[in-house]
Design a protein around this motif. Structure first.
Motif, PDB file in Angstrom:
ATOM      1  N   HIS A   1      63.983 -16.495  40.936  1.00  0.00           N
ATOM      2  CA  HIS A   1      64.927 -16.758  42.218  1.00  0.00           C
ATOM      3  C   HIS A   1      63.930 -17.593  43.249  1.00  0.00           C
ATOM      4  CE1 HIS A   1      67.335 -13.801  43.142  1.00  0.00           C
ATOM      5  NE2 HIS A   1      67.244 -12.798  41.873  1.00  0.00           N
ATOM      6  N   THR A   2      64.612 -17.938  44.327  1.00  0.00           N
ATOM      7  CA  THR A   2      63.815 -19.089  44.797  1.00  0.00           C
ATOM      8  C   THR A   2      64.270 -18.586  46.399  1.00  0.00           C
ATOM      9  OG1 THR A   2      65.499 -20.326  45.801  1.00  0.00           O
ATOM     10  CG2 THR A   2      64.441 -21.039  44.264  1.00  0.00           C
ATOM     11  N   GLY A   3      63.503 -18.628  47.525  1.00  0.00           N
ATOM     12  CA  GLY A   3      63.675 -18.639  48.709  1.00  0.00           C
ATOM     13  C   GLY A   3      65.484 -18.332  49.241  1.00  0.00           C
ATOM     14  N   ALA A   4      65.562 -18.342  50.426  1.00  0.00           N
ATOM     15  CA  ALA A   4      67.439 -18.087  50.788  1.00  0.00           C
ATOM     16  C   ALA A   4      67.060 -20.102  51.610  1.00  0.00           C
ATOM     17  CB  ALA A   4      67.241 -17.763  51.943  1.00  0.00           C
ATOM     18  N   ILE A   5      68.816 -20.431  51.830  1.00  0.00           N
ATOM     19  CA  ILE A   5      68.096 -21.890  52.620  1.00  0.00           C
ATOM     20  C   ILE A   5      67.385 -21.613  53.814  1.00  0.00           C
ATOM     21  CG2 ILE A   5      70.213 -21.311  53.533  1.00  0.00           C
ATOM     22  CD1 ILE A   5      71.605 -23.704  52.810  1.00  0.00           C
ATOM     23  N   HIS A   6      66.741 -22.873  53.509  1.00  0.00           N
ATOM     24  CA  HIS A   6      65.444 -23.923  54.688  1.00  0.00           C
ATOM     25  C   HIS A   6      64.424 -22.456  54.515  1.00  0.00           C
ATOM     26  CE1 HIS A   6      68.499 -26.869  56.115  1.00  0.00           C
ATOM     27  NE2 HIS A   6      69.824 -24.369  56.772  1.00  0.00           N
ATOM     28  N   ARG A   7      64.730 -21.867  53.991  1.00  0.00           N
ATOM     29  CA  ARG A   7      63.391 -20.911  53.866  1.00  0.00           C
ATOM     30  C   ARG A   7      62.479 -20.942  51.920  1.00  0.00           C
ATOM     31  NH1 ARG A   7      65.046 -14.821  55.400  1.00  0.00           N
ATOM     32  NH2 ARG A   7      65.052 -15.225  57.659  1.00  0.00           N
ATOM     33  N   SER A   8      60.902 -21.752  52.045  1.00  0.00           N
ATOM     34  CA  SER A   8      60.325 -21.368  51.051  1.00  0.00           C
ATOM     35  C   SER A   8      59.620 -20.626  50.924  1.00  0.00           C
ATOM     36  CB  SER A   8      59.826 -23.154  50.970  1.00  0.00           C
ATOM     37  OG  SER A   8      59.607 -23.102  49.928  1.00  0.00           O
ATOM     38  N   ASN A   9      59.425 -20.390  49.483  1.00  0.00           N
ATOM     39  CA  ASN A   9      58.475 -19.480  48.765  1.00  0.00           C
ATOM     40  C   ASN A   9      57.630 -19.761  47.547  1.00  0.00           C
ATOM     41  OD1 ASN A   9      60.034 -17.195  50.142  1.00  0.00           O
ATOM     42  ND2 ASN A   9      61.508 -16.729  48.437  1.00  0.00           N
ATOM     43  N   LEU A  10      56.050 -19.410  47.969  1.00  0.00           N
ATOM     44  CA  LEU A  10      55.362 -19.516  47.193  1.00  0.00           C
ATOM     45  C   LEU A  10      55.309 -18.763  46.121  1.00  0.00           C
ATOM     46  CD1 LEU A  10      51.607 -20.497  47.467  1.00  0.00           C
ATOM     47  CD2 LEU A  10      51.396 -17.945  47.607  1.00  0.00           C
ATOM     48  N   PRO A  11      55.211 -19.589  45.165  1.00  0.00           N
ATOM     49  CA  PRO A  11      54.913 -19.094  43.670  1.00  0.00           C
ATOM     50  C   PRO A  11      54.161 -17.445  43.398  1.00  0.00           C
ATOM     51  CG  PRO A  11      54.259 -20.802  43.003  1.00  0.00           C
ATOM     52  CD  PRO A  11      54.419 -20.583  44.452  1.00  0.00           C
ATOM     53  N   GLN A  12      55.372 -16.315  43.393  1.00  0.00           N
ATOM     54  CA  GLN A  12      54.967 -15.127  43.528  1.00  0.00           C
ATOM     55  C   GLN A  12      55.380 -14.199  42.289  1.00  0.00           C
ATOM     56  OE1 GLN A  12      56.677 -13.501  47.027  1.00  0.00           O
ATOM     57  NE2 GLN A  12      56.538 -15.430  47.315  1.00  0.00           N
ATOM     58  N   ILE A  13      55.084 -13.335  41.961  1.00  0.00           N
ATOM     59  CA  ILE A  13      55.912 -12.308  40.992  1.00  0.00           C
ATOM     60  C   ILE A  13      56.290 -10.864  41.755  1.00  0.00           C
ATOM     61  CG2 ILE A  13      56.235 -10.893  39.301  1.00  0.00           C
ATOM     62  CD1 ILE A  13      56.672 -13.015  38.537  1.00  0.00           C
ATOM     63  N   ARG A  14      57.494 -10.409  42.250  1.00  0.00           N
ATOM     64  CA  ARG A  14      57.795  -9.292  43.419  1.00  0.00           C
ATOM     65  C   ARG A  14      58.087  -8.279  41.517  1.00  0.00           C
ATOM     66  NH1 ARG A  14      60.998 -11.210  48.338  1.00  0.00           N
ATOM     67  NH2 ARG A  14      59.430 -12.711  48.809  1.00  0.00           N
ATOM     68  N   GLY A  15      57.699  -7.035  41.424  1.00  0.00           N
ATOM     69  CA  GLY A  15      58.224  -5.492  40.203  1.00  0.00           C
ATOM     70  C   GLY A  15      58.415  -4.059  41.172  1.00  0.00           C
ATOM     71  N   ASP A  16      58.695  -3.285  40.759  1.00  0.00           N
ATOM     72  CA  ASP A  16      58.323  -1.988  40.567  1.00  0.00           C
ATOM     73  C   ASP A  16      56.455  -2.248  39.966  1.00  0.00           C
ATOM     74  OD1 ASP A  16      57.638   0.880  40.678  1.00  0.00           O
ATOM     75  OD2 ASP A  16      59.626   1.211  39.918  1.00  0.00           O
ATOM     76  N   LEU A  17      56.250  -2.398  40.170  1.00  0.00           N
ATOM     77  CA  LEU A  17      54.806  -2.368  40.130  1.00  0.00           C
ATOM     78  C   LEU A  17      53.992  -0.978  39.465  1.00  0.00           C
ATOM     79  CD1 LEU A  17      52.191  -5.108  41.492  1.00  0.00           C
ATOM     80  CD2 LEU A  17      54.258  -4.597  39.567  1.00  0.00           C
ATOM     81  N   SER A  18      54.671   0.582  40.115  1.00  0.00           N
ATOM     82  CA  SER A  18      54.459   1.211  38.990  1.00  0.00           C
ATOM     83  C   SER A  18      55.112   1.852  37.924  1.00  0.00           C
ATOM     84  CB  SER A  18      54.747   2.874  40.448  1.00  0.00           C
ATOM     85  OG  SER A  18      56.053   2.778  40.055  1.00  0.00           O
ATOM     86  N   CYS A  19      55.628   1.221  37.090  1.00  0.00           N
ATOM     87  CA  CYS A  19      55.864   0.856  35.946  1.00  0.00           C
ATOM     88  C   CYS A  19      55.177   0.507  35.114  1.00  0.00           C
ATOM     89  CB  CYS A  19      57.389   0.314  35.445  1.00  0.00           C
ATOM     90  SG  CYS A  19      58.116  -0.165  33.891  1.00  0.00           S
ATOM     91  N   GLU A  20      53.889   0.648  34.301  1.00  0.00           N
ATOM     92  CA  GLU A  20      53.459   0.645  33.626  1.00  0.00           C
ATOM     93  C   GLU A  20      53.519  -0.965  32.650  1.00  0.00           C
ATOM     94  OE1 GLU A  20      49.487  -0.881  32.280  1.00  0.00           O
ATOM     95  OE2 GLU A  20      50.128   1.097  34.265  1.00  0.00           O
ATOM     96  N   MET A  21      54.642  -1.193  32.066  1.00  0.00           N
ATOM     97  CA  MET A  21      55.327  -2.225  31.702  1.00  0.00           C
ATOM     98  C   MET A  21      55.721  -3.724  32.789  1.00  0.00           C
ATOM     99  SD  MET A  21      55.768  -3.945  29.159  1.00  0.00           S
ATOM    100  CE  MET A  21      55.899  -3.458  27.211  1.00  0.00           C
ATOM    101  N   THR A  22      56.715  -3.563  33.811  1.00  0.00           N
ATOM    102  CA  THR A  22      56.563  -3.893  34.748  1.00  0.00           C
ATOM    103  C   THR A  22      55.629  -4.591  35.195  1.00  0.00           C
ATOM    104  OG1 THR A  22      58.568  -2.945  35.363  1.00  0.00           O
ATOM    105  CG2 THR A  22      57.876  -4.231  37.046  1.00  0.00           C
ATOM    106  N   LYS A  23      54.425  -4.151  35.512  1.00  0.00           N
ATOM    107  CA  LYS A  23      52.887  -4.032  36.511  1.00  0.00           C
ATOM    108  C   LYS A  23      52.306  -5.777  34.839  1.00  0.00           C
ATOM    109  CE  LYS A  23      48.329  -2.449  37.706  1.00  0.00           C
ATOM    110  NZ  LYS A  23      47.967  -2.416  38.243  1.00  0.00           N
ATOM    111  N   GLU A  24      52.412  -4.813  33.352  1.00  0.00           N
ATOM    112  CA  GLU A  24      52.034  -5.617  32.769  1.00  0.00           C
ATOM    113  C   GLU A  24      52.816  -7.210  32.584  1.00  0.00           C
ATOM    114  OE1 GLU A  24      51.648  -3.956  28.708  1.00  0.00           O
ATOM    115  OE2 GLU A  24      50.630  -2.339  29.406  1.00  0.00           O
TER     116      GLU A  24
END
Length: 342
Positions: free
Chosen positions: A146-169
């Motif tokens: 994904h990217t930010g919405a129109i006229h919004r910029s995001n710093l490179p980042q990861i989002r996820g449900d980090l309570s799931c061990e594999m997602t966190k890995e």
């Protein structure tokens, strides 16, 4: 030495992809008024050796273009003869939005709020149902770009449900300086895949309708890092990747008045509680209002359009249990590790 396990043919949309082969398939999701088919292009790379099935998709929001280029570059590098497992690459999920340079579908629905969809619902529900049932369910790991919405910029980042061990890995392997433990939103791809125990991480970087060279390079490197973590690619990560620092919380700082914004900080900058983030001026300069940081943190999102109405979100700030200086150092190292951008 461990014995090599030969892969098996992989079938997607009734197309059989042999061992160490690749095929392009088309998922027809709708028709135009002219009855011209609208199809989602999908490339399947089936490796020579057995391994995970990873889906990498982009442009669920049709105007978010960086991920489309990440997928294109990824496909130019992956070799079926040396791949372990299977890569399902989907550069454009929301084909309607992509054609119209829009985040949304023609009925203004957000496709990423339509999952798992239904056969009898709206256009978005039907597209989500077909894509989820016929493509997503064939994977056992997923990266959603994904990217930010129109006229919004995001710093490179990861989002996820980090309570799931594999997602966190997967999130830690990707290698961005910041990871956000993001709650699952009903109707999103992440939420519905999680219900089937398919771990999904979301990469956010850059701005809609724009190519950002750093965001693309970081995205490509991150996907390859995850593939190496899953042992789909041989070798170690090319560069030392420091573990992402997990944000304890995030919040948007909003404008209290209408006017013209003069930003005083930029993406990735460390800010302190009480620091002035921007000034909002009237066109004639007769009034000026400061936007103040409510807490110390790192700027991970920013509105790029310098015109705001009262209540508009202007800066997205992440807050950390660790010292913010650590995150800032991670960001500097991350940019250096990506290397020169051509």
């Amino acid at each position: 030495m461990a014995k090599v396990k030969i892969n098996q043919p992989f079938t997607l949309l009734d197309t059989r992809v042999g061992v160490a082969e690749r095929q392009t398939v088309q998922l027809e999701v709708a028709k135009l008024y002219t009855h011209t088919p609208m199809t989602i292009p999908i490339e399947v790379v089936n490796g020579a050796e057995s391994g995970p099935v990873l889906m990498v998709c982009a442009a669920i929001h049709g105007d978010e273009l960086n991920g489309v280029e990440v997928v294109r570059q990824l496909l130019s590098k992956v070799d079926a003869a040396t791949l372990r497992g299977t890569l399902i690459a989907v550069p454009i999920v929301n084909i309607f939005g992509f054609i119209h340079k829009s985040r949304y579908l023609p009925d203004r629905r957000d496709l990423n709020r339509c999952f798992p969809g239904s056969e009898q619902g709206s256009l978005g529900a039907r597209m989500a149902h077909m894509f989820f049932d016929l493509v997503v369910k064939k994977s056992n790991h997923s990266i959603d770009l994904h990217t930010g919405a129109i006229h919004r910029s995001n710093l490179p980042q990861i989002r996820g449900d980090l309570s799931c061990e594999m997602t966190k890995e997967m999130a830690m392997a990707f290698g961005t300086p910041v990871a956000i433990d993001a709650r699952l939103r009903n109707g999103s791809l992440r939420s519905e895949a999680s219900g089937l125990d398919i771990p999904v991480i979301t990469y956010e970087a850059g701005e809609a309708l724009r190519f950002d060279a750093l965001a693309i390079a970081a995205g490509l490197q991150g996907v390859e890092n995850v593939m190496r973590h899953l042992k789909m690619l041989r070798g170690r990560r090319r560069k030392q990747v420091h573990d992402a620092v997990i944000a304890a919380a995030t919040s948007w700082v909003r404008a209290d008045v209408d006017g013209i914004v003069r930003a005083q900080v930029t993406l990735g900058e460390r800010v302190s509680k009480g620091q002035i983030l921007a000034y909002i001026d009237s066109p004639l300069g007769q009034s000026e209002e400061a936007i103040i940081a409510p807490r110390s943190g790192i700027v991970i999102g920013q509105q790029m359009l310098p015109l705001v109405n009262e209540g508009d979100a202007v800066f997205h700030i992440a807050y950390f249990a660790h010292a913010n200086s650590i995150v800032e150092q991670q960001l500097e190292t991350f940019i250096d590790d990506i290397g020169p951008i051509s």
